[in-house]
Design a protein around this motif. Structure first.
Motif, PDB file in Angstrom:
ATOM      1  N   LEU B 120       1.036  -1.347   0.403  1.00  0.00           N
ATOM      2  CA  LEU B 120      -0.622  -0.369   0.454  1.00  0.00           C
ATOM      3  C   LEU B 120       1.217   1.149   0.020  1.00  0.00           C
ATOM      4  O   LEU B 120       0.412   2.033  -0.463  1.00  0.00           O
ATOM      5  N   THR B 121       2.000   0.971   1.204  1.00  0.00           N
ATOM      6  CA  THR B 121       2.477   2.595   0.879  1.00  0.00           C
ATOM      7  C   THR B 121       3.268   2.588  -0.770  1.00  0.00           C
ATOM      8  O   THR B 121       3.064   3.639  -0.894  1.00  0.00           O
ATOM      9  N   ALA B 122       3.447   1.699  -0.958  1.00  0.00           N
ATOM     10  CA  ALA B 122       4.777   1.828  -2.225  1.00  0.00           C
ATOM     11  C   ALA B 122       3.484   2.147  -3.222  1.00  0.00           C
ATOM     12  O   ALA B 122       4.010   3.183  -4.998  1.00  0.00           O
ATOM     13  N   ALA B 123       2.606   1.993  -3.250  1.00  0.00           N
ATOM     14  CA  ALA B 123       1.273   2.637  -4.376  1.00  0.00           C
ATOM     15  C   ALA B 123       0.887   3.919  -3.446  1.00  0.00           C
ATOM     16  O   ALA B 123      -0.006   4.385  -4.052  1.00  0.00           O
ATOM     17  N   GLY B 124       1.511   4.563  -2.482  1.00  0.00           N
ATOM     18  CA  GLY B 124       1.155   6.063  -2.081  1.00  0.00           C
ATOM     19  C   GLY B 124       0.276   6.260  -0.996  1.00  0.00           C
ATOM     20  O   GLY B 124       0.501   7.085  -0.413  1.00  0.00           O
ATOM     21  N   CYS B 125      -0.137   5.596  -0.699  1.00  0.00           N
ATOM     22  CA  CYS B 125      -0.823   5.136   0.468  1.00  0.00           C
ATOM     23  C   CYS B 125      -0.562   5.750   1.708  1.00  0.00           C
ATOM     24  O   CYS B 125       0.356   5.346   2.616  1.00  0.00           O
ATOM     25  N   THR B 126      -1.085   6.761   2.410  1.00  0.00           N
ATOM     26  CA  THR B 126      -0.283   7.238   4.358  1.00  0.00           C
ATOM     27  C   THR B 126      -1.671   7.263   4.981  1.00  0.00           C
ATOM     28  O   THR B 126      -2.892   7.054   3.962  1.00  0.00           O
ATOM     29  N   LYS B 206      -6.647   7.675  -6.123  1.00  0.00           N
ATOM     30  CA  LYS B 206      -6.058   8.047  -7.214  1.00  0.00           C
ATOM     31  C   LYS B 206      -4.583   7.329  -7.634  1.00  0.00           C
ATOM     32  O   LYS B 206      -3.686   6.651  -8.288  1.00  0.00           O
ATOM     33  N   ALA B 207      -5.113   5.689  -6.787  1.00  0.00           N
ATOM     34  CA  ALA B 207      -4.282   4.741  -7.083  1.00  0.00           C
ATOM     35  C   ALA B 207      -5.171   3.190  -6.716  1.00  0.00           C
ATOM     36  O   ALA B 207      -6.103   3.478  -6.266  1.00  0.00           O
ATOM     37  N   GLY B 208      -4.960   1.917  -7.442  1.00  0.00           N
ATOM     38  CA  GLY B 208      -5.448   0.753  -7.248  1.00  0.00           C
ATOM     39  C   GLY B 208      -4.493  -0.269  -7.083  1.00  0.00           C
ATOM     40  O   GLY B 208      -3.308  -0.765  -7.784  1.00  0.00           O
ATOM     41  N   ILE B 209      -5.078  -1.133  -6.073  1.00  0.00           N
ATOM     42  CA  ILE B 209      -4.232  -1.982  -6.073  1.00  0.00           C
ATOM     43  C   ILE B 209      -4.381  -4.032  -6.251  1.00  0.00           C
ATOM     44  O   ILE B 209      -5.495  -4.179  -5.838  1.00  0.00           O
TER      45      ILE B 209
END
Lengths: 145, 435
Positions: B120-126, B206-209
């Protein structure tokens, strides 16, 4: 000027046209004209109705893929040779006919022709210049009164 | 700037990672030898004892585990800890036979969730993000893994589970979800539904995993464009832990394997011999930190390529390509190897939807392959020749890709079952392997 035709994608299997007509029946949609073209695994139904917008919406709501195309509709005399005049006129003017189908209305002595051509406006202009008045979408319901 | 969840370990030196793996391997071999009679017997049959295993270089001496072993040992036969130490089970979907059940201690769950938090963090999650988890919850690992990972990051977590698309879109718009986690086929379906409802401008994603099933680069591009997001791949399997065994970074160029927990190797699926990095092979994992259900040299049947080339993101974990096929999913039609992903690539390139079904039949001892594709508004026209012409073009493109004739059948929209879990894309009616 022109008339709007709705084309519908149908899978080529027993009952699919029946299912489509059942849907139209349930929504009290009257078919003015219909033509069916088929390939190996699918078919395309082309129909003419009064309320194109409503019919299109009903079809989309029921997951049919369909498209609206402008076509030329003309009245011809219901007698041998009447078709020749129209087709010769188009041919002489270099208009290619993609497909065509005919229907009858209540008017005695008249038949009606749907013509699918690449350039509807150009085809209609040629007809007008030769004394043939194409039918409009608004004319349609009147033909059946 | 690249963000990490566990920066020290994710960017550790190769020496440090190898040392962790050597130590971990010695430890796990000792543990299964002492606690898992099933695996001890396999080791004895191969004439290996824990003393023979000093580190990674001895890995090839150990016997493999396969799904058949897991089925044979079902349910408790491969457990390395007593029930009192375990807190959870997860299970595979069981589509290819008997279910496989995996066990977790609390430490195992924490490890797994950390792996997902890294993804998740690598996908920009904070912690500022709103994470919509639309993988199935329950026995399936998708929901539980990303849910736990999102908690570890500290993000607001929407435990949606799969299905009920209307509700998914409503929560997505009302709560302003910024990250979506689901299967790629469901992401494609969501994108389609969002456009149909005309609510694209209310989406804040903004992102999807996306993981748990095979998808192509073309499908990624299509999802990214339609949802205006960056789409990240994630890989995992229940037997090893669940999603998060490996994950993509912002470079979107292969998935980093969480090597402080899993040793990855690739082998020749026929001979079992290791193949070097950079070459295609079957992926094999050893989950050396797992307490309840550690697996040694588990054969995934996924074919991929490993690389230890340095990644621009700064992570030092080696990367794997997305599975290029499965040794058991691969179809052999008229003697030619066909991977469903090849067919999907052609469909996407030709502008057809990713929803398709492959039907393989055998008539008069001859194989036939047919792809059912849904008709779309964009592909339709009132002219038979135009539609049939497009169909012909698709047949030609399939032939160019596969090397064999593949019939195309255009079917009504939405007539192919939409998957909100795993997609069933191949129907093999030949029954070649039965009886």
């Amino acid at each position: 000027m022109s008339v709007k035709q709705i084309s519908i994608f149908l899978v080529n299997q027993p009952g699919s046209l029946a299912a489509l007509t059942k849907l139209l029946q349930q929504n009290e949609i009257d078919l003015r004209a219909m033509s069916l073209a088929e390939s190996e695994d699918f078919g395309i139904v082309r129909i003419i109705v009064d309320d194109v917008y409503n019919c299109n919406q009903v079809l989309k709501d029921n997951n049919y893929v369909c498209s609206i195309t402008k076509v030329v509709a003309v009245e011809i005399e219901d007698k041998p040779g009447a078709l020749v005049n129209v087709l010769t006129l188009l041919g002489d003017n270099g208009v290619n006919l993609e497909y065509s189908y005919a229907f009858l209305a209540k008017k005695a002595g008249s038949a009606f022709l749907i013509l699918r051509v690449p350039d509807v406006k150009a085809a209609e202009k040629i007809m007008m210049e030769n004394g043939i008045r194409p039918i409009t979408q608004d004319d349609l319901s009147g033909l059946f009164d | 700037m690249e963000r990490y969840f566990d920066e020290a370990i994710e960017t550790a030196s190769r020496e440090e990672i190898l040392e962790i793996q050597n130590r971990g391997l010695r430890d796990v071999v000792k543990r299964v030898w002492d606690n898992v009679p099933y695996y001890r017997k396999k080791m004895e049959a191969k004439g290996v004892t824990p003393e023979d295993i000093k580190g990674r270089e001895d890995l090839h001496k150990l016997p493999f585990l396969t799904k058949d072993d897991l089925r044979e040992a079902y349910p408790y036969g491969l457990m390395a800890r007593p029930v009192k130490d375990c807190v959870r089970i997860q299970s595979t979907s069981g589509t290819t036979g008997r279910r496989v059940v995996a066990f977790y201690t609390q430490n195992d769950l924490d490890m797994w969730e950390r792996c997902c938090a890294r993804a998740l963090t690598a996908a920009g999650c904070t912690p500022d993000d709103v994470v919509q988890v639309s993988y199935g919850y329950g026995l399936f690992t998708g929901g539980a893994g990303l849910h736990g990972g999102s908690h570890k990051v500290g993000s607001l977590t929407l435990p949606m589970s799969s299905g009920n698309t209307d509700r998914q879109i409503q929560f997505m718009t009302d709560l302003g979800a910024t990250i979506i986690c689901c299967t790629p086929s469901y992401a494609a379906y969501l994108a389609e539904s969002i456009h149909e409802r005309g609510v694209r401008d209310q989406i804040r994603l903004k992102a999807g995993i996306f993981g748990a099933e095979a998808w192509t680069e073309e499908m990624r591009q299509s999802i990214q464009e339609r949802l205006g997001i960056k789409a990240y791949d994630i890989y995992g399997l229940t037997e090893i832990s669940g999603p998060g065994v490996s994950f993509e970074c912002s470079c979107q160029n292969g998935m980093h394997i969480n090597e402080d927990n899993f040793i990855a190797e690739t082998i020749d699926p026929k001979t079992g011999e290791p193949v070097p990095y950079g070459e295609k092979g079957e992926l094999v994992f050893t989950s050396f930190t797992k307490e309840a259900f550690p697996l040694i040299r588990y054969r995934t049947k996924d074919i991929c390529i490993l690389t230890e080339e340095k990644c621009e993101c700064g992570r030092t974990f080696i990367r794997m390509t997305k599975p290029l096929g499965r040794s058991d999913d691969m179809l052999i039609v008229k003697g030619v190897n066909v991977f469903p992903s090849q067919i999907e690539t052609v469909l996407m390139n030709q502008g057809y939807p990713a929803n398709y079904e492959i039907v393989v039949t055998r008539e008069n001892n001859s194989d036939a392959i047919e792809v059912k594709v849904e008709m779309t508004q964009e592909m339709f026209s009132d002219s038979i020749s135009e539609v049939a012409g497009r169909e012909k073009k698709l047949v030609a493109a399939l032939k160019a890709m596969l090397g064999i004739y593949c019939k195309v059948r255009l079917v009504a929209p939405k007539s192919i079952v939409r998957s909100e879990g795993k997609a069933k894309r191949v129907i093999d009616k030949r029954n070649l392997y039965k009886g």
